[in-house]
Enzyme design. Sequence first.
Site, PDB file in Angstrom:
ATOM      1  N   GLU A  49      15.970  -7.357  -3.838  1.00 53.61           N
ATOM      2  CA  GLU A  49      15.114  -7.737  -3.018  1.00 53.61           C
ATOM      3  C   GLU A  49      14.861  -6.911  -1.716  1.00 53.61           C
ATOM      4  O   GLU A  49      13.978  -6.533  -1.336  1.00 53.61           O
ATOM      5  CB  GLU A  49      15.386  -9.286  -2.643  1.00 53.61           C
ATOM      6  CG  GLU A  49      14.396  -9.877  -1.352  1.00 53.61           C
ATOM      7  CD  GLU A  49      13.267 -10.196  -1.985  1.00 53.61           C
ATOM      8  OE1 GLU A  49      12.159 -10.168  -1.002  1.00 53.61           O
ATOM      9  OE2 GLU A  49      12.712 -10.112  -3.218  1.00 53.61           O
ATOM     10  N   TYR A  66      11.019  -3.531  11.498  1.00 55.91           N
ATOM     11  CA  TYR A  66      10.576  -2.200  11.005  1.00 55.91           C
ATOM     12  C   TYR A  66       9.377  -2.202  10.304  1.00 55.91           C
ATOM     13  O   TYR A  66       8.649  -1.142  10.361  1.00 55.91           O
ATOM     14  CB  TYR A  66      11.862  -1.638  10.104  1.00 55.91           C
ATOM     15  CG  TYR A  66      11.574  -0.444   9.551  1.00 55.91           C
ATOM     16  CD1 TYR A  66      11.774   0.897  10.372  1.00 55.91           C
ATOM     17  CD2 TYR A  66      11.392  -0.324   8.331  1.00 55.91           C
ATOM     18  CE1 TYR A  66      11.542   2.013   9.888  1.00 55.91           C
ATOM     19  CE2 TYR A  66      11.114   0.916   7.473  1.00 55.91           C
ATOM     20  CZ  TYR A  66      11.273   2.204   8.383  1.00 55.91           C
ATOM     21  OH  TYR A  66      11.304   3.358   7.866  1.00 55.91           O
ATOM     22  N   GLU A  67       9.209  -3.239   9.458  1.00 55.68           N
ATOM     23  CA  GLU A  67       8.080  -3.115   8.551  1.00 55.68           C
ATOM     24  C   GLU A  67       6.763  -3.790   9.379  1.00 55.68           C
ATOM     25  O   GLU A  67       5.690  -3.978   8.536  1.00 55.68           O
ATOM     26  CB  GLU A  67       8.419  -4.068   7.191  1.00 55.68           C
ATOM     27  CG  GLU A  67       9.512  -3.262   6.252  1.00 55.68           C
ATOM     28  CD  GLU A  67       9.578  -3.884   5.355  1.00 55.68           C
ATOM     29  OE1 GLU A  67       9.177  -5.081   4.914  1.00 55.68           O
ATOM     30  OE2 GLU A  67      10.182  -3.441   4.249  1.00 55.68           O
ATOM     31  N   TYR A  74      14.820   6.792  -2.918  1.00 53.54           N
ATOM     32  CA  TYR A  74      14.794   6.417  -4.333  1.00 53.54           C
ATOM     33  C   TYR A  74      14.510   7.343  -5.188  1.00 53.54           C
ATOM     34  O   TYR A  74      14.851   7.304  -6.595  1.00 53.54           O
ATOM     35  CB  TYR A  74      13.733   5.095  -4.431  1.00 53.54           C
ATOM     36  CG  TYR A  74      13.979   3.852  -3.582  1.00 53.54           C
ATOM     37  CD1 TYR A  74      15.240   3.488  -3.418  1.00 53.54           C
ATOM     38  CD2 TYR A  74      12.733   3.267  -2.911  1.00 53.54           C
ATOM     39  CE1 TYR A  74      15.548   2.356  -2.785  1.00 53.54           C
ATOM     40  CE2 TYR A  74      13.295   2.195  -1.937  1.00 53.54           C
ATOM     41  CZ  TYR A  74      14.322   1.623  -1.867  1.00 53.54           C
ATOM     42  OH  TYR A  74      14.754   0.676  -1.300  1.00 53.54           O
ATOM     43  N   ASN A  99       6.520   3.824   3.590  1.00 57.99           N
ATOM     44  CA  ASN A  99       7.876   3.869   3.818  1.00 57.99           C
ATOM     45  C   ASN A  99       8.616   5.351   3.154  1.00 57.99           C
ATOM     46  O   ASN A  99       9.368   5.103   2.202  1.00 57.99           O
ATOM     47  CB  ASN A  99       8.632   2.675   3.431  1.00 57.99           C
ATOM     48  CG  ASN A  99      10.110   2.712   3.998  1.00 57.99           C
ATOM     49  OD1 ASN A  99      10.596   3.975   4.473  1.00 57.99           O
ATOM     50  ND2 ASN A  99      10.825   1.458   4.000  1.00 57.99           N
ATOM     51  N   ILE A 124      25.502   4.882   3.423  1.00 55.60           N
ATOM     52  CA  ILE A 124      25.589   3.440   3.132  1.00 55.60           C
ATOM     53  C   ILE A 124      24.518   3.198   2.012  1.00 55.60           C
ATOM     54  O   ILE A 124      24.771   2.407   1.037  1.00 55.60           O
ATOM     55  CB  ILE A 124      25.443   2.511   4.181  1.00 55.60           C
ATOM     56  CG1 ILE A 124      26.467   2.446   5.339  1.00 55.60           C
ATOM     57  CG2 ILE A 124      25.304   0.983   3.775  1.00 55.60           C
ATOM     58  CD1 ILE A 124      26.202   1.881   6.456  1.00 55.60           C
ATOM     59  N   GLY A 125      23.412   3.480   2.089  1.00 59.51           N
ATOM     60  CA  GLY A 125      22.461   3.073   1.001  1.00 59.51           C
ATOM     61  C   GLY A 125      22.796   3.859  -0.626  1.00 59.51           C
ATOM     62  O   GLY A 125      22.679   3.086  -1.358  1.00 59.51           O
ATOM     63  N   VAL A 153      19.859  -1.356   6.073  1.00 57.98           N
ATOM     64  CA  VAL A 153      21.011  -0.827   6.834  1.00 57.98           C
ATOM     65  C   VAL A 153      20.382  -0.694   8.352  1.00 57.98           C
ATOM     66  O   VAL A 153      19.468  -0.155   8.762  1.00 57.98           O
ATOM     67  CB  VAL A 153      21.293   0.606   6.497  1.00 57.98           C
ATOM     68  CG1 VAL A 153      22.256   1.307   7.273  1.00 57.98           C
ATOM     69  CG2 VAL A 153      21.619   0.503   4.901  1.00 57.98           C
ATOM     70  N   ILE A 199      17.510  -3.748   0.539  1.00 57.16           N
ATOM     71  CA  ILE A 199      18.468  -2.835   1.140  1.00 57.16           C
ATOM     72  C   ILE A 199      18.328  -2.813   2.694  1.00 57.16           C
ATOM     73  O   ILE A 199      17.230  -2.278   2.866  1.00 57.16           O
ATOM     74  CB  ILE A 199      18.807  -1.480   0.490  1.00 57.16           C
ATOM     75  CG1 ILE A 199      19.325  -1.733  -1.095  1.00 57.16           C
ATOM     76  CG2 ILE A 199      19.705  -0.635   1.082  1.00 57.16           C
ATOM     77  CD1 ILE A 199      19.564  -0.443  -1.619  1.00 57.16           C
TER      78      ILE A 199
END
Length: 155
Positions: free
Chosen positions: A88, A27-28, A136, A129, A101-102, A92, A90
């Site tokens: 470090e 993903y990153e 957040y 992101n 879930i987060g 999902v 999270i």
Amino acid sequence: MEDITLRVARKEDCPRLMELIRELAEYEKAPEQVTVNLEHFEEAGFGTQPVWKAFVATTEINGREVIHGMALYYIRYSTWKGCRMYLEDIIVTEKWRGKGIGKLFFDELMKEAKEKQFSGIMFQVLEWNTPAINFYKKYTTKFDPEWINVSIELQ
């Protein structure tokens, strides 16, 4: 939707956690940067001197527990603030994002940090992101553009 359960990660979860780590790296756009192997990961979490702890999010599917996410942290020490939780990752899995879930992870991490009397929770987020940044921002987060990330690779 099945009931989502959080629990502390166990050693036998490590192969699935490594799959989630690789999914995050994809993903990153940095899959080649995952250099940790399963043996090292297990030892670092469950060996004689564990350095990380994780929570996993699970459901039961066809009578079998399935892990859909993880939140991995360790303790860091600040000479100014004392013991702090360093989140470090999270992670999902894509299919299960947007199902709360987060939030479950964040609530559990804050509860854990308070119980252990940490002075705060630290983490990083990539500037591109947007979904994570927006998530957040729902909390009392402080984004600090003043600090530059620095690392030294030893391998």
